[in-house]
Design a protein around this motif. Structure first.
Motif, PDB file in Angstrom:
ATOM      1  N   ARG A  91     -57.545  -4.897  26.593  1.00 29.44           N
ATOM      2  CA  ARG A  91     -56.516  -4.719  25.586  1.00 29.44           C
ATOM      3  C   ARG A  91     -55.453  -5.803  25.751  1.00 29.44           C
ATOM      4  O   ARG A  91     -55.243  -6.333  26.836  1.00 29.44           O
ATOM      5  CB  ARG A  91     -55.865  -3.337  25.730  1.00 29.44           C
ATOM      6  N   THR A 124     -64.883   2.875  28.137  1.00 32.93           N
ATOM      7  CA  THR A 124     -63.441   2.654  28.058  1.00 32.93           C
ATOM      8  C   THR A 124     -62.838   3.034  29.393  1.00 32.93           C
ATOM      9  O   THR A 124     -63.005   4.174  29.857  1.00 32.93           O
ATOM     10  CB  THR A 124     -62.812   3.495  26.935  1.00 32.93           C
ATOM     11  N   ARG A 254     -50.102   4.087  28.272  1.00 32.12           N
ATOM     12  CA  ARG A 254     -49.688   3.032  27.345  1.00 32.12           C
ATOM     13  C   ARG A 254     -48.208   3.149  26.997  1.00 32.12           C
ATOM     14  O   ARG A 254     -47.511   2.130  26.876  1.00 32.12           O
ATOM     15  CB  ARG A 254     -50.551   3.085  26.081  1.00 32.12           C
TER      16      ARG A 254
END
Length: 733
Positions: A91, A124, A254
């Motif tokens: 990411r 992931t 996040r």
């Protein structure tokens, strides 16, 4: 960070003669798959491009926590064959890794049972609070039912980080594995230090078969049907108790990462590639930042230096001071807490010295390596004093200065006392134990300090750039002392700095080379070698202007400047090797400090040359990331730079380099007392038409600026102002 390398043989070594290097990082073969890394606080993970650990040769794979490997293997197979890679990507904020896989053609007993490219497998992966989270999603894109076995094979060795790097131990502790239920396996290890370390693997849903080294599933998926598996791997119970659910934890992670970046200045430029370089660098610095009791600290690099390093933290904080001075505050407060208070030869500790590195693994605890709290760095202590003074200039934070002042005074006492063992006025080093680092400047390879004929320097070694750090540190400490009302001390420090500069010019200048010696050896003989160390003297501001210009001119000639950057050692020197760690390679942070020095002496054309070379090098790098170092080969048309095989990526001071280069180009200066930001002789390189700096803070005020290039000149536009703040441009010859 620089390599932890010590030798036990004589330092009188021919340049081509192999030597024993106990802390050398070996490279024994090519990397079969590219590696990706993630980090959160004291935990990091290195996986290959498939999302596996330990499935392919040539990489430092593993899940590591506090300098111990907590998982050495985690490999996914379909019907006992490896899936095919479609692609993998981090990411943009480095918060997670996504890997897309598909199945190969699968045969059972010679019969073709599943055609390739039918299953889409998405892995992931992210790290948070001592736990590695993984979701494995599988979808059948075929027109008929797909039947297959999916297996996860895992294992661990609980290797100390130094073992993972190649150290061999005659004795180890004992390990075991046990099933804790239908979906949980615990691996544990009782070390020789009597510490029990545990790895808990949880599988949801529960496997069809679970063993202490594998989890096996069988699936029958109808067309377009999908399933998800969740795996958590927790080190020592995790930092926050039981691991949470996958998606909830991922969102919390996040949010935490976004929150940590708030309050720093942001940068946008007219060049899309530079924007990518800056965004990647900011993301890399953010994952290297680690919460400590004293504040956030930039760990040096992944995989080998993911811990508190004094020199690296200090220089990274210095490079980022204009963007986010909170980094410097955390670094200074943490290093003050761990400042040496007693003499310990194995740790190279003396009262007042600032930490080189600290380690939390078994080998450090048992003192099999000396790095539990190790002080074998000659430059961390003057850099600590220097950064404290720059932090005060940048912020005006007198409260933090008062908190740090006892540590600053102890550091100054070390500089003038044990740091100068022969009382010649220069700070020197010689390791106190044969187990420590032979060289203790930032170039700490065994062969990094040498004479023109190739002989290695011996005895108490005085490095050139270290004297510059002492000079700048004392001048800045004098300003701090004045703020605290210590006028007599301030005057003494200023006088000591001036006398040091005079002595230095006499002892280090090499007229025949038009540069300064790399070092003085124990007999006070100069190492008459052209090196980048002389360039860092410009950053300190210690050297005469006429000689600074000679040094700068030499650094930009082809024997130093490769086209991509300035080499650590000039081409033509006897130990020059463009593939070496410190004797001809290119280090981005070294170039960044040199660029600050060039800017200090008004050499903005030279700043542009260095900035342009490193920017164009970064444009060729994977993810636009500047690595710890790269090879010093001459630039050739239509080819990118040559990589160094075991360079750490990301590396904190390399990641900070693009920000430092921009600071040097703009000539940024901060005057907290006057509430003023100055741009001294600003000059944007030709690849930039404009730069916007947002939320540039000074005290409680902030400003947004746009800087436009007009040929070799610039104009400044104030876009937004909050509070009382002034901006000025200073143009001087």
């Amino acid at each position: 960070m620089s390599a932890e390398v010590a030798i036990t043989l004589s330092s009188m070594v021919h340049p081509d003669e192999p030597v024993e290097q106990p802390f050398y990082i070996p490279m024994t073969g090519p990397t079969a798959r590219p590696r990706r890394s993630l980090k959160h606080d004291d935990t990091f993970i290195v996986l290959d491009g498939h999302g596996d650990i330990g499935a392919s040769a040539g990489g430092p794979d593993g899940l590591f926590h506090a300098d111990t490997r907590y998982l050495a293997r985690l490999e996914l197979t379909l019907d006992d064959v490896q899936p095919l890679l479609l692609g993998s990507s981090l990411r943009d904020d480095n918060s997670g890794l996504t890997v897309d896989l598909t199945n190969p053609d699968i045969y059972r007993q010679g019969r073709h049972v599943l055609a390739k490219d039918i299953l889409h497998i998405v892995r992931t992966i992210f790290l948070w609070r001592g736990t590695a989270y993984q979701r494995i999603g599988v979808q059948n894109h075929g027109d008929r039912r797909a039947s297959f076995d999916l297996k996860l094979a895992f294992d661990n060795d609980f290797a100390d980080l130094f073992e993972a790097r190649g150290a061999v131990r005659p004795r180890r502790g004992t390990g075991s594995g046990r099933l804790m239920g239908p979906g949980e396996v615990v691996l544990d290890y009782r070390g020789l230090d009597e510490v029990v370390r545990t790895t808990a693997l949880n599988f949801d849903p529960c496997p069809m078969r679970l063993a202490v080294n594998s989890a096996s599933y069988h699936f029958d998926l109808e067309p377009q049907e999908s399933i998800s598996l969740f795996v958590t791997v927790t080190c020592n119970g995790g930092a926050g108790g039981e691991p949470g659910r996958f998606f909830r934890s991922m969102l919390a992670h996040r949010r935490e990462m976004r929150r940590c970046t708030g309050g720093a200045a942001s940068i946008e430029t007219s060049n899309d590639i530079l924007n990518e370089v800056l965004c990647q660098a900011a993301a890399d610095l953010n994952i290297l930042m680690t919460d400590t009791p004293q504040g956030r600290y930039p760990y040096a690099g992944i995989p080998w230096y993911s811990t508190t390093f004094g020199r690296d933290g200090l220089i990274t904080a210095l490079q980022m001071l204009w963007v986010d001075p909170r980094i410097a505050r955390g670094v200074l407060r943490r290093l003050a807490v761990y400042q040496a208070s007693k003499t310990d030869p194995l740790a190279d500790a003396e009262p007042g010295k600032i930490l080189h590195e600290m380690r939390g693994g078994e080998m450090a605890a048992l003192r099999e390596v000396p790095f539990a709290c190790y002080y074998g760095s000659v430059d961390s202590t003057p850099l600590f004093v220097l950064l404290a003074g720059l932090y005060l200039d940048r912020t005006g934070d007198i409260e933090t200065l008062q908190e740090l002042w006892p540590a600053i005074e102890r550091a100054l006492h070390w500089i003038d006392g044990p740091g100068d063992p022969d009382h010649d006025g220069f700070v020197e080093y010689q390791r106190a134990s044969e187990h420590g680092l032979a060289n203790q400047g930032w170039k700490d390879s065994y062969d990094a300090v040498f004479h023109a004929d190739g002989r290695l320097a011996e005895g108490n070694i005085a490095l050139a750039e270290v004297q510059g750090y002492v000079f700048a540190g004392k001048r800045l400490a004098a300003r701090c002392a004045r703020r605290l009302g210590r006028v007599d001390l301030a005057e003494r420090l200023e006088l000591e700095a001036a006398r040091l500069a005079e002595r230095f010019e006499t002892a280090f200048w090499c007229e025949e080379l038009n540069t300064y010696a790399l070092a003085l050896d124990g007999d006070k003989n100069p190492c008459r070698v052209r090196t980048s160390n002389a360039g860092q003297l410009l950053f300190s501001g210690m050297v005469r202007e006429d000689r600074a210009r000679k040094v700068a001119a030499d650094l930009l000639r082809p024997h130093f400047f490769s086209g991509w950057g300035i080499r650590t050692v000039a081409h033509g020197e006897v130990r020059y090797n463009p593939m070496s760690y410190h004797d001809g390679s290119i280090w981005p942070h070294d170039n960044a400090l040199i660029a600050l020095g060039l800017s200090r002496y008004g050499l903005k054309h030279a700043v542009e040359q260095v900035f342009t070379g490193l920017f164009e090098a970064a444009a060729y790098m994977d993810l636009r990331r500047l690595p710890e170092l790269f090879c010093g080969f001459r630039r050739e048309k239509h080819r990118g730079p040559t990589l160094y095989p075991v360079a750490c990526v990301p590396q904190a001071w390399a990641s900070a380099t693009p920000f430092t280069l921009l600071e040097a180009a703009l000539g940024l200066e901060f005057d907290a007392d006057r509430g003023e930001i100055r741009l001294r002789n600003p000059r944007l390189p030709a690849f930039l038409d404009w730069v916007v700096l947002r939320d540039l803070r000074l005290g409680s005020s902030a400003i947004d600026l746009r800087i436009h290039r007009h040929g070799e000149d610039v104009s400044i536009e104030v876009l937004r102002r909050r509070g009382q703040i002034q901006v000025s441009m200073v143009l001087a010859q």
